[in-house]
Design a protein around this motif. Structure first.
Motif, mmCIF file in Angstrom:
data_model
loop_
_atom_site.group_PDB
_atom_site.id
_atom_site.type_symbol
_atom_site.label_atom_id
_atom_site.label_comp_id
_atom_site.label_asym_id
_atom_site.label_seq_id
_atom_site.Cartn_x
_atom_site.Cartn_y
_atom_site.Cartn_z
ATOM 1 N N TYR A 170 1.410 -3.143 4.203
ATOM 2 C CA TYR A 170 1.403 -4.229 3.227
ATOM 3 C C TYR A 170 0.157 -5.058 3.478
ATOM 4 N N ASP A 171 -0.670 -5.202 2.452
ATOM 5 C CA ASP A 171 -1.937 -5.930 2.586
ATOM 6 C C ASP A 171 -2.760 -5.434 3.773
ATOM 7 N N GLY A 172 -2.746 -4.130 3.981
ATOM 8 C CA GLY A 172 -3.547 -3.540 5.043
ATOM 9 C C GLY A 172 -2.918 -3.594 6.423
ATOM 10 N N GLU A 173 -1.763 -4.239 6.567
ATOM 11 C CA GLU A 173 -1.100 -4.360 7.860
ATOM 12 C C GLU A 173 0.087 -3.401 7.935
ATOM 13 N N MET A 174 0.219 -2.697 9.060
ATOM 14 C CA MET A 174 1.349 -1.808 9.275
ATOM 15 C C MET A 174 2.566 -2.631 9.701
ATOM 16 N N TYR A 175 3.741 -2.201 9.303
ATOM 17 C CA TYR A 175 4.960 -2.915 9.668
ATOM 18 C C TYR A 175 6.135 -1.941 9.763
ATOM 19 N N ASP A 231 0.841 -1.192 0.000
ATOM 20 C CA ASP A 231 0.000 0.000 0.000
ATOM 21 C C ASP A 231 0.879 1.246 0.000
ATOM 22 N N CYS A 232 1.907 1.244 0.842
ATOM 23 C CA CYS A 232 2.866 2.334 0.880
ATOM 24 C C CYS A 232 4.034 1.914 1.757
#
Length: 94
Positions: A39-44, A4-5
């Motif tokens: 990534y795929d809606g999950e923050m990391y 996503d970013c």
């Protein structure tokens, strides 16, 4: 699966971190790569030591040279296994 970013910086460590690839220490005052994003809606967030960053850059360059100009990424924490597979498959070493 999609990015996503994300953003990457190269700060100097103020405290000890652990490299997500080799699991070695990143000591205070050492420069490292910090990546944060979604990534795929999950923050990391993750940190990579300078050595793993250099190996990753060399791996991407080898991919571009031996795979019709295409470079691929790898699953975080699997770079060394992916490099070994790439060398066996594309360079004929085992």
């Amino acid at each position: 699966m999609s990015w996503d970013c994300s953003t990457a910086t190269k700060p100097k460590a103020r405290k000890e971190h652990q490299c997500e690839e080799c699991y070695g220490p990143i000591r205070p005052r050492e420069t490292y790569k910090r990546v944060a994003g979604k990534y795929d809606g999950e923050m990391y967030t993750y940190a990579l030591c300078e050595s793993c960053v250099a190996w990753g850059d060399a791996y991407h360059e080898a991919q571009r040279q031996h795979c019709s100009g295409r470079g691929w990424s790898w699953e975080l924490g699997r770079m060394w296994e992916d490099i070994a597979e790439f060398v066996e498959e594309h360079l004929g070493y085992d």
